[in-house]
Design an enzyme around this catalytic site. Structure first.
Site, PDB file in Angstrom:
ATOM      1  N   GLU A  63       0.896  -1.203  -0.127  1.00 42.02           N
ATOM      2  CA  GLU A  63      -0.047  -0.217  -0.048  1.00 42.02           C
ATOM      3  C   GLU A  63       0.952   1.250   0.019  1.00 42.02           C
ATOM      4  OE1 GLU A  63      -0.368  -2.585   2.035  1.00 42.02           O
ATOM      5  OE2 GLU A  63      -2.428  -3.158   1.658  1.00 42.02           O
ATOM      6  N   PHE A 125     -11.240  -7.097  14.653  1.00 38.58           N
ATOM      7  CA  PHE A 125     -10.146  -7.716  13.534  1.00 38.58           C
ATOM      8  C   PHE A 125      -9.757  -6.493  12.656  1.00 38.58           C
ATOM      9  CE2 PHE A 125      -8.797  -9.988   9.780  1.00 38.58           C
ATOM     10  CZ  PHE A 125      -7.516 -10.413  10.054  1.00 38.58           C
ATOM     11  N   GLN A 126      -8.579  -6.319  12.486  1.00 37.58           N
ATOM     12  CA  GLN A 126      -7.927  -5.240  11.614  1.00 37.58           C
ATOM     13  C   GLN A 126      -8.579  -3.948  11.743  1.00 37.58           C
ATOM     14  OE1 GLN A 126      -7.663  -7.149   7.698  1.00 37.58           O
ATOM     15  NE2 GLN A 126      -5.692  -7.756   8.053  1.00 37.58           N
ATOM     16  N   LYS A 175     -17.417  -0.339   7.201  1.00 37.02           N
ATOM     17  CA  LYS A 175     -17.974  -1.370   6.098  1.00 37.02           C
ATOM     18  C   LYS A 175     -19.445  -1.545   6.137  1.00 37.02           C
ATOM     19  CE  LYS A 175     -17.002  -6.104   4.925  1.00 37.02           C
ATOM     20  NZ  LYS A 175     -16.479  -7.446   5.106  1.00 37.02           N
ATOM     21  N   MET A 487      24.379   8.356   0.242  1.00 39.55           N
ATOM     22  CA  MET A 487      24.237   9.871   1.142  1.00 39.55           C
ATOM     23  C   MET A 487      24.721   9.663   2.457  1.00 39.55           C
ATOM     24  SD  MET A 487      23.883  12.937   0.685  1.00 39.55           S
ATOM     25  CE  MET A 487      22.975  13.698  -0.457  1.00 39.55           C
TER      26      MET A 487
HETATM   27  C1  LIG Z   1      18.730  14.362   0.389  1.00 38.37           C
HETATM   28  C2  LIG Z   1      18.158  15.803   0.251  1.00 38.37           C
HETATM   29  C3  LIG Z   1      18.945  17.011   0.010  1.00 38.37           C
HETATM   30  C4  LIG Z   1      18.158  18.106  -0.319  1.00 38.37           C
HETATM   31  N1  LIG Z   1      18.846  19.243  -0.583  1.00 38.37           N
HETATM   32  C5  LIG Z   1      18.370  20.283  -1.115  1.00 38.37           C
HETATM   33  C6  LIG Z   1      18.886  21.608  -1.747  1.00 38.37           C
HETATM   34  O1  LIG Z   1      20.303  21.465  -1.535  1.00 38.37           O
HETATM   35  N2  LIG Z   1      18.396  22.603  -2.054  1.00 38.37           N
HETATM   36  C7  LIG Z   1      16.805  22.427  -2.028  1.00 38.37           C
HETATM   37  O2  LIG Z   1      16.432  23.650  -2.417  1.00 38.37           O
HETATM   38  N3  LIG Z   1      16.319  21.390  -1.584  1.00 38.37           N
HETATM   39  C8  LIG Z   1      17.082  20.463  -1.094  1.00 38.37           C
HETATM   40  N4  LIG Z   1      15.986  19.353  -0.582  1.00 38.37           N
HETATM   41  C9  LIG Z   1      14.637  19.695  -0.540  1.00 38.37           C
HETATM   42  C10 LIG Z   1      14.096  20.316   0.620  1.00 38.37           C
HETATM   43  O3  LIG Z   1      14.136  19.438   1.783  1.00 38.37           O
HETATM   44  C11 LIG Z   1      12.702  20.483   0.530  1.00 38.37           C
HETATM   45  O4  LIG Z   1      11.807  19.905   0.091  1.00 38.37           O
HETATM   46  C12 LIG Z   1      12.821  21.715  -0.877  1.00 38.37           C
HETATM   47  O5  LIG Z   1      13.656  22.770  -0.548  1.00 38.37           O
HETATM   48  C13 LIG Z   1      11.306  22.539  -0.782  1.00 38.37           C
HETATM   49  O6  LIG Z   1      11.097  23.330  -1.781  1.00 38.37           O
HETATM   50  P1  LIG Z   1      10.036  24.546  -1.721  1.00 38.37           P
HETATM   51  O7  LIG Z   1       9.976  25.237  -0.409  1.00 38.37           O
HETATM   52  O8  LIG Z   1      10.044  25.040  -3.005  1.00 38.37           O
HETATM   53  O9  LIG Z   1       8.551  23.360  -1.718  1.00 38.37           O
HETATM   54  P2  LIG Z   1       7.693  22.953  -0.795  1.00 38.37           P
HETATM   55  O10 LIG Z   1       8.050  22.434   0.514  1.00 38.37           O
HETATM   56  O11 LIG Z   1       6.574  22.346  -1.471  1.00 38.37           O
HETATM   57  O12 LIG Z   1       6.845  24.498  -0.219  1.00 38.37           O
HETATM   58  C14 LIG Z   1       6.250  25.111  -1.109  1.00 38.37           C
HETATM   59  C15 LIG Z   1       5.702  26.321  -0.654  1.00 38.37           C
HETATM   60  O13 LIG Z   1       4.796  27.018  -1.726  1.00 38.37           O
HETATM   61  C16 LIG Z   1       3.427  27.224  -1.048  1.00 38.37           C
HETATM   62  N5  LIG Z   1       2.390  27.425  -2.037  1.00 38.37           N
HETATM   63  C17 LIG Z   1       1.836  26.096  -2.614  1.00 38.37           C
HETATM   64  N6  LIG Z   1       0.853  26.610  -3.408  1.00 38.37           N
HETATM   65  C18 LIG Z   1       1.028  27.898  -3.569  1.00 38.37           C
HETATM   66  C19 LIG Z   1       0.454  28.696  -4.569  1.00 38.37           C
HETATM   67  N7  LIG Z   1      -0.815  28.670  -5.220  1.00 38.37           N
HETATM   68  N8  LIG Z   1       0.649  29.977  -4.157  1.00 38.37           N
HETATM   69  C20 LIG Z   1       1.594  30.552  -3.457  1.00 38.37           C
HETATM   70  N9  LIG Z   1       2.183  29.910  -2.588  1.00 38.37           N
HETATM   71  C21 LIG Z   1       1.977  28.518  -2.526  1.00 38.37           C
HETATM   72  C22 LIG Z   1       3.410  26.235   0.002  1.00 38.37           C
HETATM   73  O14 LIG Z   1       2.515  26.915   0.943  1.00 38.37           O
HETATM   74  C23 LIG Z   1       4.815  26.164   0.810  1.00 38.37           C
HETATM   75  O15 LIG Z   1       5.142  27.073   1.399  1.00 38.37           O
HETATM   76  C24 LIG Z   1      16.731  18.129  -0.266  1.00 38.37           C
HETATM   77  C25 LIG Z   1      15.983  17.101   0.008  1.00 38.37           C
HETATM   78  C26 LIG Z   1      16.511  15.903   0.383  1.00 38.37           C
HETATM   79  C27 LIG Z   1      15.708  14.614   0.558  1.00 38.37           C
HETATM   80  C1  LIG Z   2      12.982   5.590   4.361  1.00 36.14           C
HETATM   81  C2  LIG Z   2      14.110   6.093   4.611  1.00 36.14           C
HETATM   82  N1  LIG Z   2      14.921   5.509   5.448  1.00 36.14           N
HETATM   83  C3  LIG Z   2      16.247   6.209   5.532  1.00 36.14           C
HETATM   84  C4  LIG Z   2      16.471   7.388   4.955  1.00 36.14           C
HETATM   85  C5  LIG Z   2      17.960   8.109   5.208  1.00 36.14           C
HETATM   86  N2  LIG Z   2      18.817   8.068   3.877  1.00 36.14           N
HETATM   87  C6  LIG Z   2      18.790   9.065   3.105  1.00 36.14           C
HETATM   88  S1  LIG Z   2      19.598   8.812   1.765  1.00 36.14           S
HETATM   89  C7  LIG Z   2      20.016   7.428   2.139  1.00 36.14           C
HETATM   90  C8  LIG Z   2      20.758   6.515   1.592  1.00 36.14           C
HETATM   91  C9  LIG Z   2      20.218   6.359   0.070  1.00 36.14           C
HETATM   92  O1  LIG Z   2      21.018   5.199  -0.556  1.00 36.14           O
HETATM   93  P1  LIG Z   2      20.907   4.861  -2.094  1.00 36.14           P
HETATM   94  O2  LIG Z   2      19.330   4.432  -2.354  1.00 36.14           O
HETATM   95  O3  LIG Z   2      21.932   3.609  -2.374  1.00 36.14           O
HETATM   96  O4  LIG Z   2      21.295   5.928  -2.770  1.00 36.14           O
HETATM   97  P2  LIG Z   2      22.636   6.952  -2.937  1.00 36.14           P
HETATM   98  O5  LIG Z   2      22.741   7.752  -1.918  1.00 36.14           O
HETATM   99  O6  LIG Z   2      23.550   5.780  -2.761  1.00 36.14           O
HETATM  100  O7  LIG Z   2      22.455   7.672  -4.151  1.00 36.14           O
HETATM  101  C10 LIG Z   2      19.206   6.705   3.445  1.00 36.14           C
HETATM  102  C11 LIG Z   2      19.598   5.715   4.059  1.00 36.14           C
HETATM  103  C12 LIG Z   2      15.561   7.764   4.314  1.00 36.14           C
HETATM  104  N3  LIG Z   2      15.818   9.062   3.543  1.00 36.14           N
HETATM  105  N4  LIG Z   2      14.534   7.268   3.981  1.00 36.14           N
END
Ligand SMILES: Cc1cc2nc3c(=O)[nH]c(=O)nc-3n(C[C@H](O)[C@H](O)[C@H](O)COP(=O)(O)OP(=O)(O)OC[C@H]3O[C@@H](n4cnc5c(N)ncnc54)[C@H](O)[C@@H]3O)c2cc1C
Ligand SMILES: Cc1ncc(C[n+]2csc(CCOP(=O)(O)OP(=O)(O)O)c2C)c(N)n1
Ligand SMILES: [Mg+2]
Length: 585
Positions: A63, A125-126, A175, A487
């Site tokens: 799911e 159940f469930q 249900k 990462m």
């Molecule tokens: C491993 C990893 C590394 C990351 N590194 C980076 C990085 O280096 N740089 C980076 O940028 N991000 C990075 N991120 C992503 C980061 O965590 C955030 O998800 C991202 O920066 C959020 O972008 P955002 O604020 O544009 O979007 P969102 O989090 O989706 O926010 C959108 C905003 O827009 C507003 N909004 C929505 N609809 C409207 C509308 N119609 N009008 C006006 N406002 C609206 C919402 O209310 C919200 O405040 C990383 C994520 C991971 C998993």
């Molecule tokens: C469900 C979940 N568990 C743990 C993490 C923490 N985490 C972030 S990146 C990462 C490693 C990802 O490894 P891989 O899929 O091999 O990608 P790579 O970074 O090697 O490109 C982990 C464990 C996460 N983001 N999501």
């Protein structure tokens, strides 16, 4: 879609239907054509009625996959994605997918069955309290135990999911409510119109102040976020940038909101953003934040964030304004509507000096880029992603997982169009890519869809390969196989003295795994094999898996260590990692 599917006149004459039929009839009325789900006892009446309605149901293998598929469908199409599950474990398996959608503001409706109302609360159940469990990760949720309330609840769920700041909504239906009958009247079940939030008024004084700040700024930067795509404000942002000659920095979720090839596009900001983008933000005297929420991955330490800049924040959710960063001029409302009010007040500016400063600050960045290293027999993820970008002409929908490959995708696949990068930003959910790509493919059947996933994340949801096979859909899957939870290994390298505890990763032979599902595959080890393999995957009519054996201990650069200011980045080293200051271009 059931074998007896006939178009249901869901919004015509009121008719007596079972609750289960009302679920489908309401979905048809809302324009739903695809749902993703998994059956079980408490939702069986709904499944039994499916055959009467023109809706395609994709049977998932877990799911969590259903929730990510609904999410990928929504991100690719801009419509509301729908998933469905039974009570108890079926419902709890949705939770990670719901939270993923919540953190990235994705419109989704999740329908779950629950035990009969007579036994609710008896640990039947469930039975789980899924409305309680999902309360913090849904925009809203409902527990429905009367047949006559089903249509209105689902219609209201759609309205909530897509209005203002979008998000996931869960409708839990007992249900007995599914089994009972009621008069179905689609029109009568229509929710009341959304009333604007009292704070969401675009005030004349705010618009005038914003226009003044823009007119007088010497070093302005537009911070372009995901809200641009959600609001459909791509044209308005482009007009603002071009008219006032303001460079545009994008968040990860904003990529595609402004064309990558546009001369005013600086690239991605933040923890793994380009160095010149982060320097430009730190040097800026005016930030115009558009539909972005100053996530900590974007700001670095907030105390040192863009201290010289005034800040304008255009945002639909009042709770986001002044949450992380102090704002000088908030403009609350839908981004497109606010920009349409603001643009007539903006006149031409000369931005040449500031643009030249930023351009000069790129300095020798290109030399540090691995893409430009000579071919010494190493295959880097950057090569793989760059070639997929080049060969697909930048026109594919790319669905990434979470980790190093996700950041390299953001750096090396240049997105020209909105909704072509689908990635879990806020929750960073490993296992997202494969199911989300299935959802994206159903949303955009004629588009080329690629998964870019790590060897770790792909294993979290790889049973969905069977879903791809059963549905017979064409998706290309690129596994960036570095033998590590890369990462996390990178953090261990930089901050835990290379103690690679629990990050080396044994994987199955992914090509054999694909083969076991009737999916073709190839392993690629060298740069020479790369482009022909990508071409072969594209040329094949069915799904195709490419297993790229890349350099094991490569890291993503630049990187801002947690606790550092935005300009204090670790850059790709010649010998040793170096911390860069604002003086070091
Ligand atoms: C491993 C990893 C590394 C990351 N590194 C980076 C990085 O280096 N740089 C980076 O940028 N991000 C990075 N991120 C992503 C980061 O965590 C955030 O998800 C991202 O920066 C959020 O972008 P955002 O604020 O544009 O979007 P969102 O989090 O989706 O926010 C959108 C905003 O827009 C507003 N909004 C929505 N609809 C409207 C509308 N119609 N009008 C006006 N406002 C609206 C919402 O209310 C919200 O405040 C990383 C994520 C991971 C998993
Ligand atoms: C469900 C979940 N568990 C743990 C993490 C923490 N985490 C972030 S990146 C990462 C490693 C990802 O490894 P891989 O899929 O091999 O990608 P790579 O970074 O090697 O490109 C982990 C464990 C996460 N983001 N999501
Ligand atoms: Mg890996």
């Amino acid at each position: 879609m059931g074998t007896n599917a006939t178009p249901q006149a869901s919004n015509s004459t009121p008719t007596r239907l079972t609750g289960a039929e009302i679920v489908w009839a309401t979905l048809v009325g809302e324009g739903v054509t695809d749902v993703f789900g998994y059956p079980g006892g408490a939702i069986l009446p709904v499944y039994d009625a499916l055959r009467k309605f023109p809706i395609h149901h994709t049977l998932v293998r877990h799911e969590q996959g259903a929730a990510h598929m609904a999410d990928g469908y929504a991100r690719a199409s801009g419509k509301v994605g729908v998933c469905i599950a039974t009570s108890g474990p079926g419902a709890t398996n949705l939770v990670t997918g719901i939270a993923t959608a919540m953190l990235d503001s994705i419109p989704m409706v999740c329908i779950t069955g629950n035990v009969s109302s007579k036994v609710l609360g008896t640990d039947a159940f469930q039975e789980v309290d899924i409305t309680g469990i999902t309360l913090p990760v849904t925009k809203h949720n409902f527990l429905i135990n009367r047949t006559e309330d089903i249509a209105a609840a689902i219609r209201y769920a759609f309205q909530i999911a897509k209005s203002a700041r979008p998000g996931p909504v869960l409708v839990d239906i007992t249900k007995d409510a599914q089994q009972g009958t009621a008069i179905f009247d689609f029109e009568a079940a229509k929710p009341r119109p959304v009333r604007p939030h009292p704070m969401r008024t675009i005030e004349e004084s705010g618009l005038a102040q914003a226009a003044d700040l823009i007119r007088n700024a010497q070093r302005p930067v537009i911070l372009a976020g995901h809200g641009i795509i959600e609001s459909g404000a791509m044209e308005q942002i482009r007009t603002l940038a071009e008219r006032a000659q303001i460079p545009v920095a994008l968040t990860l979720l904003g990529l595609g909101a402004f064309p990558a090839s546009h001369p005013l596009n600086l690239g991605m900001m933040g923890m793994h953003g380009e160095s010149w983008v982060n320097h430009a933000i730190q040097e800026s005297d005016l930030l115009i934040a558009c539909g972005m929420r100053f996530d900590d991955r974007v700001t670095g330490t907030v105390a040192t964030y863009a201290t010289k800049a005034k800040k304008i924040h255009i945002e639909v959710d009042p709770a986001e304004v002044n949450k992380n960063i102090k704002i000088d001029v908030p403009l609350l409302g839908d981004l497109r509507e606010v920009l349409e009010e603001l643009l007539p007040r903006i006149s031409g500016r000369d931005g040449a000096a500031w643009l030249k400063t930023i351009s000069d600050s790129k300095g020798a960045s290109a030399v540090r880029d691995i893409k430009n290293l000579p071919d010494l027999g190493h295959l880097y993820a950057a090569h793989v992603i760059h070639d997929i970008w080049r060969i697909t002409g930048g026109n594919a929908i790319i669905v990434t997982d979470v980790g190093q490959h996700q950041m390299w995708e953001a750096q090396y696949y240049h997105h020209e169009q909105p909704r072509t990068l689908i990635t879990s930003g806020g929750l960073g959910t490993m296992g997202f890519a494969l199911p989300a790509a299935i959802g994206a493919k159903f949303a955009c059947r004629s588009k080329e869809v690629w998964v870019i996933a790590g060897d770790g994340g792909i294993q979290m949801t790889s049973p969905e390969l069977a879903t791809i096979a059963q549905e017979g859909i064409k998706i290309n899957i690129a596994i960036i196989n570095n033998g590590y939870l890369g990462m996390v290994r990178q953090w261990q390298e930089f901050f835990y003295e290379k103690n690679y505890e629990c990050t080396p990763l044994l994987s199955p032979d992914f090509v054999k795994l694909a083969d076991a599902h009737g999916i073709r595959g190839l392993t690629v080890r060298t740069r020479q094999e790369l482009a022909p393999a990508v071409e072969a995957a594209r040329a094949h009519s069915g799904a195709f898996l490419l297993n790229f054996m890349v350099e094991k201990e490569d890291s993503v650069y630049p990187m801002i260590p947690v606790g550092n200011a935005l300009h204090e980045m670790i850059r790709r080293p010649d010998q040793n990692p170096l911390i860069e200051s604002s003086n070091d271009k």
